[in-house]
Design an enzyme around this catalytic site. Structure first.
Site, PDB file in Angstrom:
ATOM      1  N   THR B  14       0.814  -1.205   0.000  1.00  0.00           N
ATOM      2  CA  THR B  14       0.000   0.000   0.000  1.00  0.00           C
ATOM      3  C   THR B  14       0.853   1.263   0.000  1.00  0.00           C
ATOM      4  OG1 THR B  14      -1.453  -1.273   1.422  1.00  0.00           O
ATOM      5  CG2 THR B  14      -1.959   1.049   1.172  1.00  0.00           C
ATOM      6  N   GLY B  16       4.160   1.651  -0.613  1.00  0.00           N
ATOM      7  CA  GLY B  16       5.034   1.762  -1.784  1.00  0.00           C
ATOM      8  C   GLY B  16       4.267   2.260  -3.003  1.00  0.00           C
ATOM      9  N   LYS B 107       9.559   0.635  11.579  1.00  0.00           N
ATOM     10  CA  LYS B 107       9.767   0.914  13.008  1.00  0.00           C
ATOM     11  C   LYS B 107      10.471  -0.224  13.722  1.00  0.00           C
ATOM     12  CE  LYS B 107       5.822   0.746  11.815  1.00  0.00           C
ATOM     13  NZ  LYS B 107       4.475   0.893  11.338  1.00  0.00           N
ATOM     14  N   GLU B 131      10.475   9.325   9.149  1.00  0.00           N
ATOM     15  CA  GLU B 131       9.240  10.007   9.561  1.00  0.00           C
ATOM     16  C   GLU B 131       8.023   9.092   9.468  1.00  0.00           C
ATOM     17  OE1 GLU B 131       7.551  12.215  11.447  1.00  0.00           O
ATOM     18  OE2 GLU B 131       8.712  13.862  10.560  1.00  0.00           O
ATOM     19  N   GLY B 189      -9.671  -6.467   8.490  1.00  0.00           N
ATOM     20  CA  GLY B 189      -8.280  -6.420   8.023  1.00  0.00           C
ATOM     21  C   GLY B 189      -7.432  -5.394   8.752  1.00  0.00           C
ATOM     22  N   LYS B 207       7.490   2.350  18.208  1.00  0.00           N
ATOM     23  CA  LYS B 207       7.399   3.786  17.885  1.00  0.00           C
ATOM     24  C   LYS B 207       7.832   4.637  19.076  1.00  0.00           C
ATOM     25  CE  LYS B 207       3.574   2.680  14.767  1.00  0.00           C
ATOM     26  NZ  LYS B 207       2.106   2.564  14.654  1.00  0.00           N
TER      27      LYS B 207
END
Lengths: 428, 428
Positions: B14, B16, B107, B131, B189, B207
């Site tokens: 998604t 990319g 992360k 980021e 999902g 994170k």
């Protein structure tokens, strides 16, 4: 470690003193973060003798900010004097001519002369940075120019004058009329010397014009901002709005539409449950909408020594790290002249007026609205005394032009006992 | 215009695909903002044939991300594969060895190998930027490393797992039990292949460990994060909390104290009227507290194609503009090893348990609390059926150690009919 970055600070009010404190107290931290020492070499202010709670004895003193701006031992000219013209502008121009970078908190100067100053700085290979000029400690300029750089910005909104938000929330919480809270804010020292800058929406409009420029890559167009202050907002408006689930905010909106760039700074109704609606007191909030990132909300202190000095230091430390983004996010010469869109995008409106208590009065108003193409969502006539009746109307989405046309035709009906107040309901 | 910045993208899920769309659709805008074209030269993913809704025919294809990372026509290696080790790490190392800058949304990889990777990149004069790894589209890494660089950070808090926040707010709004909403989220999902990463708090803890590093200039210490998931939160907890004006959030807190660095990711009660308390569904929020700027609140989408791709592009465009801040805000070799503080700062706690309905049961619990030095603010025994009674206690500020000691001694009283649930009440 490379050579220190040397600051010359012009203006030693609250914010200037705050910057001096950070540079003195955090020398090690700043050097660790940027890889080079950050030092102050010279300062300038109107009065040399005033006690500012900081030790200035190590710094060269200049009575004249222009002389400060030209000093050989200054790399960055930090302009914290304020004022659109006069010494602030002269010293900024001198600094650029002498090859200095500039960091400023001066929204008025940039809203009016930003294009000219940015072009001069960029021609000289220097930058002007102004994070502190908009929404105090909230990093909104960096968010727009850097973090959202992959987005087409769709809308920028903000509550950016803490004094106005203080007045509006205080009116609501204490149930006090505008005049009384205005006087209270004055006593507390919250108001500018010319209070019109605050309550007339001008200060916030300066900020909005700067945001619109960085959001849309357009030349700052402060003159094109449609400005309406909070002076006509009554406690009744606030209470009626609350009753319908809204709160009234002095809200700035910049939006690129098919008709051009809309910029308005005006009281708006926003849902009480939205982040903007929940904003209390002097806090600021900016809402950024990008086509990929969606909605980003930023909230923080919009004024005060610490927050504003923090924003000034953010720009200073960017320069220390050699982060050199152009003033408005892209070279000033590449900014386009946005076509200003006079008529705002359609929205529902809140309308309040007082009618003479005669049979058919309300019907005449409803007819006038219908003839102007404005359709009514809700209408209430409140219980009343004497011979007049307060009436409240919420319209469906309409243009401001259509609404103004309806309001003009109200006059001819002969039933108006007071000028109607119209407040936009902004979708947030 | 200088030479184009050439991207090699590894991972075409998604995010990319979202990055490819931005680069293709916004070529002119990106070039105007950064002063140079940004182009994709090569891509890599597991399956070449999958339809991703974007045209990839112009780009070289590599089956092996390591080969992609080494290509001569790639300046920036964009790592969007995920996974702490394996191909993501190998390709990142290969990219650094080949002199590429790296942008990643990974992360897990950075929480575990960030120090080693950042040191390698900086030794090679390159940067790793991330980021997109924390809080999706919210520009929190830039806010901490750049905008707040003049501040000592006092506390960082965040709701950074949208799935957990969805589950908790859905439980409250629909009055449904955890298991049912968990299954619903699974059907939709929303859950990772290993749902423990979400509901066990691990993803959010990755994170938090990254945020703590950039906030305090310390080496990432994921192992030192005290992690508690949301699996034990019941609808009763949520309803009791609401009744007292609180909401339950999976909240990460990183705080430097006299005893060391506290990092905890755990369910907390926060005031329902606070920005954190008002956060609904999958939205993320990060609260940054600096000694000068005060409290800054950032809110936005924490996941999804557009927001995450926007954050990836923010890093890519920084590199295009030659903004080269070190991975963790200062050179990795200068990061200190923070002493982990095992025991959290004192706070009030919410305690829920079920007692056998015997005379004196409540008194025994109260006595055990008193003996452990935990003082009670509020205590309620709820109406009940059968032979057990639900009890709710809110303590005054206490340490987790004292509370755990009290809870251990509850067992000896013989009145417990269920394991007590203890939830921290965080001051926000």
């Amino acid at each position: 470690m490379t050579d220190p970055l040397r600051l010359g600070i012009a203006g030693l009010g609250t914010v200037g003193a705050g910057v001096v404190k950070i540079v003195r107290q955090k020398a090690n931290l700043l050097a660790a973060r940027t890889g080079r020492p950050v030092v102050i070499t010279a300062v300038s202010a109107r009065s040399r003798d005033k006690d500012r709670g900081v030790n200035l004895s190590q710094y060269a003193w200049e009575d004249d900010p222009v002389a400060l701006a030209k000093r050989d031992d200054v790399d960055v000219f930090v302009e914290l004097m304020g004022g659109a013209d006069g010494p602030a502008k002269a010293a900024t121009q001198a600094a650029i001519a002498a090859g200095k970078d500039v960091v400023t908190a001066n929204k008025a100067m940039l809203a009016i002369h930003g294009q000219e100053l940015a072009e001069a700085a960029e021609a000289a290979g220097r930058v002007i940075r102004f994070e502190a000029a908009v929404a105090g400690g909230i990093p909104v300029i960096k968010a727009l120019t850097e973090s959202l750089a992959g987005n087409q910005v769709e809308r920028v909104m903000g509550v950016m004058n803490g004094t106005c938000n203080y007045i509006l929330t205080r009116m609501e919480n204490a149930g006090l009329p505008y005049d009384e809270v205005f006087e209270e804010a004055n006593q507390l020292g919250y108001l500018e010397a010319d209070p019109t800058l605050d309550v007339g929406g001008i200060d916030a409009a300066h900020k909005l014009a700067l945001l619109a420029s960085v959001a849309y890559g357009t030349k700052v167009a402060f003159d094109a901002v449609e400005i309406e202050g909070i002076e006509r907002i009554t406690i009744e408006d606030i209470e009626q709005a609350a009753d319908m689930g809204y709160r009234i905010k002095l809200l700035g909106v910049a939006q690129m539409t098919g008709r051009g760039l809309e910029q308005r700074m005006s009281p708006c109704l926003v849902p009480a449950s939205s982040p903007l609606g929940q904003l209390e007191g002097g806090t600021n909030m900016v809402v950024l909408e990008g086509d990929h990132v969606g909605q980003i909300v930023l909230r923080g202190a919009g004024a005060g020594e610490g927050p504003t000095a923090s924003a000034v230091m953010s720009d200073v430390l960017d320069i220390a790290r050699n982060i050199r983004v152009p003033t408005f996010g892209q070279p000033a010469t590449t900014l386009s002249a946005a076509k200003p869109a006079k008529s705002a995008a359609p929205a529902p409106y809140y309308l309040r007026m007082t009618l003479h208590d005669k049979p058919g009065a309300l019907a005449k108003i409803a007819t006038a609205l219908g003839e102007a193409g404005v359709s009514v969502d809700r209408m209430r006539q409140y219980g009343h005394e004497e011979s007049t009746a307060p009436v409240l109307i919420v319209t469906h989405k309409t243009t401001r032009d259509a609404l103004d046309s309806a309001i003009r035709s109200f006059a001819a009906t002969g039933v108006l006992a007071s000028d109607p107040v119209a407040i936009r309901i902004e979708t947030v």
